[in-house]
Enzyme design. Structure first.
Site, PDB file in Angstrom:
ATOM      1  N   HIS A  50       0.846  -1.194   0.000  1.00  7.58           N
ATOM      2  CA  HIS A  50       0.000   0.000   0.000  1.00  7.58           C
ATOM      3  C   HIS A  50       0.878   1.239   0.000  1.00  7.58           C
ATOM      4  CE1 HIS A  50      -3.216   2.761   0.973  1.00  7.58           C
ATOM      5  NE2 HIS A  50      -4.039   1.800   0.613  1.00  7.58           N
ATOM      6  N   ASP A  52      -7.718  -5.605   0.185  1.00  7.94           N
ATOM      7  CA  ASP A  52      -8.184  -6.520  -0.858  1.00  7.94           C
ATOM      8  C   ASP A  52      -7.762  -7.968  -0.650  1.00  7.94           C
ATOM      9  OD1 ASP A  52      -9.570  -4.642  -2.418  1.00  7.94           O
ATOM     10  OD2 ASP A  52      -7.690  -3.880  -3.220  1.00  7.94           O
TER      11      ASP A  52
HETATM   12  N1  CMC Z   1       3.999  -7.730  -4.257  1.00  9.55           N
HETATM   13  C1  CMC Z   1       5.331  -7.724  -4.424  1.00  9.55           C
HETATM   14  N2  CMC Z   1       6.083  -6.614  -4.422  1.00  9.55           N
HETATM   15  C2  CMC Z   1       5.439  -5.454  -4.235  1.00  9.55           C
HETATM   16  C3  CMC Z   1       4.056  -5.388  -4.043  1.00  9.55           C
HETATM   17  C4  CMC Z   1       3.339  -6.596  -4.058  1.00  9.55           C
HETATM   18  N3  CMC Z   1       2.018  -6.593  -3.907  1.00  9.55           N
HETATM   19  N4  CMC Z   1       3.696  -4.101  -3.872  1.00  9.55           N
HETATM   20  C5  CMC Z   1       4.811  -3.384  -3.965  1.00  9.55           C
HETATM   21  N5  CMC Z   1       5.878  -4.200  -4.184  1.00  9.55           N
HETATM   22  C6  CMC Z   1       7.279  -3.799  -4.316  1.00  9.55           C
HETATM   23  C7  CMC Z   1       7.574  -3.281  -5.702  1.00  9.55           C
HETATM   24  O1  CMC Z   1       7.960  -4.307  -6.565  1.00  9.55           O
HETATM   25  C8  CMC Z   1       8.662  -2.293  -5.418  1.00  9.55           C
HETATM   26  O2  CMC Z   1       9.841  -3.033  -5.210  1.00  9.55           O
HETATM   27  P1  CMC Z   1      11.281  -2.402  -5.657  1.00  9.55           P
HETATM   28  O3  CMC Z   1      11.435  -1.147  -4.858  1.00  9.55           O
HETATM   29  O4  CMC Z   1      12.245  -3.484  -5.275  1.00  9.55           O
HETATM   30  O5  CMC Z   1      11.161  -2.166  -7.128  1.00  9.55           O
HETATM   31  C9  CMC Z   1       8.300  -1.713  -4.063  1.00  9.55           C
HETATM   32  O6  CMC Z   1       7.492  -2.699  -3.441  1.00  9.55           O
HETATM   33  C10 CMC Z   1       7.490  -0.412  -4.164  1.00  9.55           C
HETATM   34  O7  CMC Z   1       6.433  -0.627  -5.075  1.00  9.55           O
HETATM   35  P2  CMC Z   1       5.599   0.549  -5.742  1.00  9.55           P
HETATM   36  O8  CMC Z   1       4.807   0.020  -6.870  1.00  9.55           O
HETATM   37  O9  CMC Z   1       6.510   1.710  -6.001  1.00  9.55           O
HETATM   38  O10 CMC Z   1       4.659   0.949  -4.530  1.00  9.55           O
HETATM   39  P3  CMC Z   1       3.387   1.856  -4.648  1.00  9.55           P
HETATM   40  O11 CMC Z   1       3.249   2.542  -3.371  1.00  9.55           O
HETATM   41  O12 CMC Z   1       3.431   2.693  -5.860  1.00  9.55           O
HETATM   42  O13 CMC Z   1       2.250   0.752  -4.885  1.00  9.55           O
HETATM   43  C11 CMC Z   1       0.418  -0.635  -4.793  1.00  9.55           C
HETATM   44  C12 CMC Z   1       1.185   0.489  -4.091  1.00  9.55           C
HETATM   45  C13 CMC Z   1      -0.831  -0.904  -3.995  1.00  9.55           C
HETATM   46  C14 CMC Z   1       0.017  -0.187  -6.207  1.00  9.55           C
HETATM   47  C15 CMC Z   1       1.318  -1.886  -4.857  1.00  9.55           C
HETATM   48  O14 CMC Z   1       1.658  -2.289  -3.552  1.00  9.55           O
HETATM   49  C16 CMC Z   1       0.659  -3.043  -5.613  1.00  9.55           C
HETATM   50  O15 CMC Z   1       0.731  -3.086  -6.836  1.00  9.55           O
HETATM   51  N6  CMC Z   1      -0.022  -3.997  -4.889  1.00  9.55           N
HETATM   52  C17 CMC Z   1      -0.701  -5.081  -5.537  1.00  9.55           C
HETATM   53  C18 CMC Z   1      -2.070  -4.622  -5.985  1.00  9.55           C
HETATM   54  C19 CMC Z   1      -2.998  -4.363  -4.827  1.00  9.55           C
HETATM   55  O16 CMC Z   1      -3.097  -5.166  -3.910  1.00  9.55           O
HETATM   56  N7  CMC Z   1      -3.717  -3.233  -4.901  1.00  9.55           N
HETATM   57  C20 CMC Z   1      -4.689  -2.853  -3.869  1.00  9.55           C
HETATM   58  C21 CMC Z   1      -4.235  -1.632  -3.127  1.00  9.55           C
HETATM   59  S1  CMC Z   1      -5.125  -1.347  -1.611  1.00  9.55           S
HETATM   60  C22 CMC Z   1      -6.705  -0.986  -2.093  1.00  9.55           C
HETATM   61  C23 CMC Z   1      -6.848   0.198  -2.930  1.00  9.55           C
HETATM   62  O17 CMC Z   1      -6.324   1.253  -2.626  1.00  9.55           O
HETATM   63  O18 CMC Z   1      -7.563   0.072  -3.908  1.00  9.55           O
END
Ligand code: CMC
Length: 369
Positions: free
Chosen positions: A252, A306
């Site tokens: 998140h 989720d």
């Molecule tokens: N599984 C594995 N690695 C992850 C995940 C995950 N679910 N989420 C983030 N990371 C890693 C990502 O690969 C990155 O690693 P590195 O720095 O080594 O490249 C690091 O964590 C930061 O990721 P980011 O994409 O820059 O983080 P963000 O804050 O932009 O993303 C997120 C937040 C929710 C989009 C992301 O965690 C994600 O894609 N999660 C999976 C989808 C999900 O569950 N979404 C629901 C979000 S909560 C409900 C809502 O708000 O709708």
């Protein structure tokens, strides 16, 4: 020097008195009340009133508001005819988005009753299309039942148990608002142009549809189904991460710890699946959670809302494609509350993009290119 804030990370677009997230401690408050208390003691009706109007209602206020929610559940006949005319294999989020847009063509106000009408009619749209795609006749809403109870009644054609109604009620409370996320911002962008509320909500639904936002509940359940056996969960997590894929329902932007909503949903999922055909899915989820936390918690990545919500929705009888619509049916309250708050001191949203291309190119007629 221009600093580009990709994803608008850490950019504040308004002050708010609606929702507070403590991402370090994993706490969430609506109007100052802890989500843990609201999920335990409140109801969809009471919490939605709180979000919209700022205070917990008195008995009379709650009764008036709940009566309106009951009265406004019925959707116009032409919307029902429209839903029945649709193919049965559409993405339910597309159907919901288009149905809200359809309602917006018929009326355009943004008075308090319009807002309640939208909140009340969304479950009817979802339950109708769910039954239509199951080859069943829609079940008209009942004015006798509470919001969550009626939702399940329209889905199944019979009154749900108290436990089922409570599970949905709590799940909806947990999804109602979450400060400035992508869908809320999308709704505010539209509202800031002084467009109508329906258009703002259509934008919210469109943004929520994506798998990185409200679509993740479906994706998480798909993972659990793919694993099939709790003993294969750890290996699955390792392989998935090795392949560069994400664990859906994990991570998140704001929470660097366990999402408080996931904590409550995990308990609900455990209780609702106990001694049912869904128990194995819960066990798989729990084992995936353990394996993923081992590998990802170092980066502050834990289960989000989720991760367990899909199991709850599935055990209640909703098909996975419909999960994001359930998220939307609750989040619509937050969108309306946040839009209303923004409009009190409206300023059209108009950010900038830093131009990196050339300027002053000579225009060439088409046959010279
Ligand atoms: N599984 C594995 N690695 C992850 C995940 C995950 N679910 N989420 C983030 N990371 C890693 C990502 O690969 C990155 O690693 P590195 O720095 O080594 O490249 C690091 O964590 C930061 O990721 P980011 O994409 O820059 O983080 P963000 O804050 O932009 O993303 C997120 C937040 C929710 C989009 C992301 O965690 C994600 O894609 N999660 C999976 C989808 C999900 O569950 N979404 C629901 C979000 S909560 C409900 C809502 O708000 O709708």
């Amino acid at each position: 020097m221009v600093e580009i804030k990709k994803g608008l990370e850490d950019v504040y677009v308004k002050e708010t008195e609606i929702t507070y997230i403590d991402g370090q401690l994993g706490r969430l408050y609506y109007r100052g009340y802890s989500i843990f208390d609201l999920a335990e003691f409140s109801s969809f009706e009471e919490t939605s009133y709180l979000l919209l109007y700022g205070t917990l209602p008195t008995k009379n206020e709650l009764e008036d508001y709940s009566n309106k929610l009951r009265k406004y559940r019925t959707i116009p006949d032409n919307l029902e005819t429209f839903l029945k005319s649709l193919p049965t294999n559409l993405n339910p989020m597309d159907v919901l988005r288009t149905s809200v847009s359809y309602l917006g063509m018929l009326e355009r106000g943004n008075d308090p009753d319009t807002q309640i009408r939208i909140i009340a009619s969304i479950p009817t749209i979802i339950a109708y299309y769910h039954r239509i795609t199951d080859g069943l006749e829609p079940v008209e809403p009942s004015e006798e039942l509470g919001h969550a109870e009626n939702f399940l009644y329209m889905l199944k054609g019979k009154r749900p148990t108290k436990e089922e109604a409570n599970a949905l009620d709590k799940a909806l409370i947990l999804h109602m608002d979450h400060e400035m996320n992508a869908s809320t911002f999308a709704a505010i962008v539209v509202a800031s142009t002084l467009s109508d509320l329906y258009s703002a909500l259509v934008a919210g639904i469109a943004a929520l549809k994506g798998p990185l936002h409200g679509g993740a509940n479906y994706e998480a359940l798909k993972m659990f189904m793919e694993v099939g056996d709790p003993n294969k969960a750890e290996e699955y997590v390792i392989e998935r991460l090795k392949a560069g894929k994400r664990i859906m329902g994990f991570g998140h932007r704001i929470y660097r710890t366990y999402d408080p909503r996931a904590r409550v949903l995990k308990n609900i999922a455990r209780e609702i699946t106990k001694n049912t055909q869904y128990e194995t899915l819960y066990e798989i989820a729990e084992r995936i959670e353990q394996a993923a936390i081992k590998l990802l918690s170092g980066k502050g990545i834990y289960p989000n809302v989720d991760f367990y919500s899909g199991i709850v929705f599935y055990a209640l009888g909703f098909r996975p494609e419909f999960f994001p619509t359930l998220f939307a049916s609750a989040r619509v309250v937050g969108w309306i509350a946040q839009v209303n708050e923004y409009l009190k001191e409206n300023r059209i949203i108009r950010p900038k993009a830093l131009y990196k291309g050339e300027v002053g190119k000579p225009y060439k007629p088409i046959d010279e290119r």
